[in-house]
Scaffold this motif. Structure first.
Motif, PDB file in Angstrom:
ATOM      1  N   GLY A  34      -5.730   3.623   9.029  1.00  0.00           N
ATOM      2  CA  GLY A  34      -6.266   3.098   8.053  1.00  0.00           C
ATOM      3  C   GLY A  34      -5.534   2.406   7.048  1.00  0.00           C
ATOM      4  N   GLY A  35      -6.225   1.719   6.080  1.00  0.00           N
ATOM      5  CA  GLY A  35      -5.769   0.524   5.313  1.00  0.00           C
ATOM      6  C   GLY A  35      -4.687   1.191   4.389  1.00  0.00           C
ATOM      7  N   VAL A  36      -5.242   2.522   3.646  1.00  0.00           N
ATOM      8  CA  VAL A  36      -4.688   3.088   2.460  1.00  0.00           C
ATOM      9  C   VAL A  36      -2.962   3.337   2.917  1.00  0.00           C
ATOM     10  CG1 VAL A  36      -4.575   4.901   0.681  1.00  0.00           C
ATOM     11  CG2 VAL A  36      -6.668   3.972   1.695  1.00  0.00           C
ATOM     12  N   ASN A  90       6.068  -4.820  11.236  1.00  0.00           N
ATOM     13  CA  ASN A  90       5.800  -5.081  12.524  1.00  0.00           C
ATOM     14  C   ASN A  90       4.529  -5.545  12.811  1.00  0.00           C
ATOM     15  OD1 ASN A  90       8.397  -4.976  13.726  1.00  0.00           O
ATOM     16  ND2 ASN A  90       7.963  -2.525  14.034  1.00  0.00           N
ATOM     17  N   LYS A  91       3.643  -5.114  11.847  1.00  0.00           N
ATOM     18  CA  LYS A  91       2.364  -5.605  12.132  1.00  0.00           C
ATOM     19  C   LYS A  91       2.042  -6.950  11.779  1.00  0.00           C
ATOM     20  CE  LYS A  91      -0.905  -2.342  11.658  1.00  0.00           C
ATOM     21  NZ  LYS A  91      -1.281  -1.634  11.247  1.00  0.00           N
ATOM     22  N   ASN A  92       2.682  -7.832  11.020  1.00  0.00           N
ATOM     23  CA  ASN A  92       2.510  -8.938  10.723  1.00  0.00           C
ATOM     24  C   ASN A  92       3.408 -10.019  11.060  1.00  0.00           C
ATOM     25  OD1 ASN A  92      -0.077  -8.307   9.562  1.00  0.00           O
ATOM     26  ND2 ASN A  92       1.200  -7.217   8.021  1.00  0.00           N
ATOM     27  N   THR A 122      -7.474  -9.517   6.626  1.00  0.00           N
ATOM     28  CA  THR A 122      -6.595 -10.190   6.116  1.00  0.00           C
ATOM     29  C   THR A 122      -5.340 -10.432   7.115  1.00  0.00           C
ATOM     30  OG1 THR A 122      -6.728  -8.409   4.581  1.00  0.00           O
ATOM     31  CG2 THR A 122      -5.043 -10.157   3.822  1.00  0.00           C
ATOM     32  N   GLU A 123      -4.985  -9.362   8.225  1.00  0.00           N
ATOM     33  CA  GLU A 123      -4.035  -9.589   8.871  1.00  0.00           C
ATOM     34  C   GLU A 123      -4.284 -10.642   9.941  1.00  0.00           C
ATOM     35  OE1 GLU A 123      -3.308  -4.710   8.685  1.00  0.00           O
ATOM     36  OE2 GLU A 123      -4.089  -5.567  10.489  1.00  0.00           O
ATOM     37  N   ALA A 124      -5.541 -10.658  10.465  1.00  0.00           N
ATOM     38  CA  ALA A 124      -5.643 -11.632  11.499  1.00  0.00           C
ATOM     39  C   ALA A 124      -5.741 -12.952  10.795  1.00  0.00           C
ATOM     40  CB  ALA A 124      -7.296 -11.398  12.120  1.00  0.00           C
TER      41      ALA A 124
HETATM   42  N1  UDP Z   1      -5.137  -0.263  12.372  1.00  0.00           N
HETATM   43  C1  UDP Z   1      -4.094   0.104  13.396  1.00  0.00           C
HETATM   44  N2  UDP Z   1      -4.204   0.358  14.682  1.00  0.00           N
HETATM   45  C2  UDP Z   1      -5.389   0.232  15.122  1.00  0.00           C
HETATM   46  C3  UDP Z   1      -6.677   0.022  14.377  1.00  0.00           C
HETATM   47  C4  UDP Z   1      -6.165  -0.474  12.931  1.00  0.00           C
HETATM   48  O1  UDP Z   1      -2.870  -0.043  13.010  1.00  0.00           O
HETATM   49  O2  UDP Z   1      -5.526   0.561  16.302  1.00  0.00           O
HETATM   50  C5  UDP Z   1      -4.773  -0.703  11.257  1.00  0.00           C
HETATM   51  C6  UDP Z   1      -5.163  -1.886  10.710  1.00  0.00           C
HETATM   52  O3  UDP Z   1      -4.027  -2.798  11.366  1.00  0.00           O
HETATM   53  C7  UDP Z   1      -5.062  -2.051   9.142  1.00  0.00           C
HETATM   54  C8  UDP Z   1      -5.719  -0.598   8.989  1.00  0.00           C
HETATM   55  O4  UDP Z   1      -5.393   0.159  10.090  1.00  0.00           O
HETATM   56  O5  UDP Z   1      -3.934  -2.307   8.655  1.00  0.00           O
HETATM   57  C9  UDP Z   1      -7.257  -0.544   8.973  1.00  0.00           C
HETATM   58  O6  UDP Z   1      -7.284  -0.893   7.291  1.00  0.00           O
HETATM   59  P1  UDP Z   1      -8.695  -1.582   6.889  1.00  0.00           P
HETATM   60  O7  UDP Z   1      -8.899  -1.698   5.622  1.00  0.00           O
HETATM   61  O8  UDP Z   1      -9.117  -2.659   7.782  1.00  0.00           O
HETATM   62  O9  UDP Z   1      -9.742  -0.274   7.248  1.00  0.00           O
HETATM   63  P2  UDP Z   1      -9.906   1.262   7.155  1.00  0.00           P
HETATM   64  O10 UDP Z   1      -9.276   1.886   8.316  1.00  0.00           O
HETATM   65  O11 UDP Z   1      -9.114   1.455   5.786  1.00  0.00           O
HETATM   66  O12 UDP Z   1     -11.226   1.493   6.752  1.00  0.00           O
END
Ligand code: UDP
Length: 402
Positions: A42-44, A194-196, A315-317
């Motif tokens: 998740g994003g947090v 690593n994600k970005n 944002t990431e994409a």
């Molecule tokens: N994410 C991840 N692996 C996955 C799916 C999601 O690391 O298989 C990450 C994604 O890259 C992003 C975060 O989880 O950094 C999701 O944040 P977002 O605000 O889109 O949604 P949330 O899960 O907080 O509702």
């Protein structure tokens, strides 16, 4: 070793960084504690992972704590989360007791007495505040779209929210009728983690290979927790329409957040729905590099959410120059300028049509991707986020009187 701020010097002016150090000086050696409910998924958690480090780099003594809880507690807090997003189910008295009792226990072993400011993220640890003798400012940072909240839940949570000194939300329309200062901070990504970070073609191919994702046809993807609000089944239905006109592959990648007990249930539902379609890959993994590779290799990234606080995946994409088709909800329209950096959609057919348009017009997709990257660079990178926090913290931490 290079700090995150050192890395930033490659993409922003020295002046900007110097100014950030200057405005943060009054907070140097002050202590801040962030509390949320998971270290991954998740994003947090994604934001806090880097924000905590970068705040320390500035000299602000920042800690990160997670509350612990039973499965029943996380089932209850997921229900809280769902109802804040508009689902209409009331918490039972038993669930309220589970929620409060769990927070009470966490207050026993999370010592914040000597901290200069406590920042609580989302509803899971929200009620912690009532189990302390309050000696410092407390801020509630709500990452959820609460513009359609279910009122009985809100009434219950207001008992705790009133005790806070301020609230931070992600967008203007999430502000509430409350007798408290409310601020807006847009989330952000760290372009160097690593994600970005940049990946070369060999790294991308090797990651796809490790996860058995054939790269023999154009890939479209949605990368999200397996959650009904992310509408994975809607994405698969859109893919079936797309496939009739354009041969491509769909990858759904999702991780399981510690504080989201519904993930496996939804994941299994998707597997049953897809059966054994060789052009759909459903993957569950906790792998930032794979997320990065998929966001780069995809011709189009989909984020067909039905509710979305902000949507860091968008944002990431966009940061990778990949156009995004996103649900016209929550924080997604803050990032997708319709027709410029991607398309906003309201149903499955629209989603399929927009994806087809981009698959058939690679020049248009490339152009949108470029604009998306610039837009993220200007608005949604971590130093801006940090600056927003510093400005708010200064209001609270300096000269706070109980
Ligand atoms: N994410 C991840 N692996 C996955 C799916 C999601 O690391 O298989 C990450 C994604 O890259 C992003 C975060 O989880 O950094 C999701 O944040 P977002 O605000 O889109 O949604 P949330 O899960 O907080 O509702």
């Amino acid at each position: 070793m290079e700090t995150i701020i050192d890395q930033y010097e490659k993409i922003v002016d020295y002046e900007y960084i110097h100014n950030l150090y200057e405005i943060s000086k009054p907070l140097c050696h002050k202590s801040i504690v962030h509390i949320n409910s998971t270290i991954y998924g998740g994003g947090v958690a994604e934001i806090l992972n880097d924000l905590i480090i970068i705040m320390n780099e500035l000299g602000i003594k920042t800690e990160w704590h997670q509350i612990k809880g039973s499965i029943e507690f996380f089932q209850t807090t997921k229900k809280l989360h769902n109802t804040l997003q508009g689902e209409e189910t009331e918490l039972t008295d038993h669930e309220k007791r589970v929620y409060l009792d769990n927070n009470r226990k966490n207050s026993i072993y999370n010592h914040v007495e000597d901290t200069d400011c406590v920042i609580i993220h989302d509803p899971q640890p929200l009620s912690l505040i009532q189990f302390y003798e309050k000696r410092q400012p407390w801020i509630w940072r709500c990452h959820i779209d609460i513009s359609n909240k279910f009122n009985p839940t809100w009434k219950f949570l207001k008992n705790f929210i009133h005790r806070y000194d301020g609230i931070v939300v992600s967008m203007e329309k999430y502000k509430q009728k409350l007798n408290l200062p409310q601020y807006i901070i847009n989330p952000s990504i760290n372009p160097f983690n690593n994600k970005n970070r940049m990946l070369n073609q060999t790294e991308i191919e090797s990651l796809l290979n490790d996860f058995n994702i054939p790269n023999n046809k154009p890939i479209i993807s949605q990368i999200s927790r397996f959650d009904k609000w992310k509408d994975p089944l809607g994405v698969i239905r859109a893919f079936k329409i797309i496939k009739k006109e354009f041969d491509c592959r769909l990858v759904l990648l999702g991780n399981m957040a510690q504080d989201d007990p519904e993930g496996f249930e939804i994941y299994n539902k998707i597997l049953q729905y897809v059966k054994d379609d060789p052009d759909i890959n459903i993957i569950t993994a906790e792998n930032s590099l794979l997320v990065n590779a998929l966001q780069r290799v995809s011709k189009v990234v989909i984020q067909k959410s039905l509710r979305e606080g902000f949507g860091l995946t968008v944002t990431e994409a966009l940061w990778k120059g990949t156009p995004v088709i996103g649900g016209d909800v929550g924080g997604i329209p803050l990032q997708i300028i319709d027709g410029e950096t991607g398309y906003l959609v309201n149903n499955i057919e629209e989603c399929a049509n927009r994806v087809l348009k981009l698959l058939k017009n690679p020049n248009l997709a490339e152009d949108m991707g470029k604009k998306g990257k610039e837009y993220v660079k200007e608005h949604f990178l971590m130093l801006r986020h940090l600056e927003d926090y510093v400005k708010i913290l200064k209001k609270y931490v300096i000269n706070y009187k109980i």
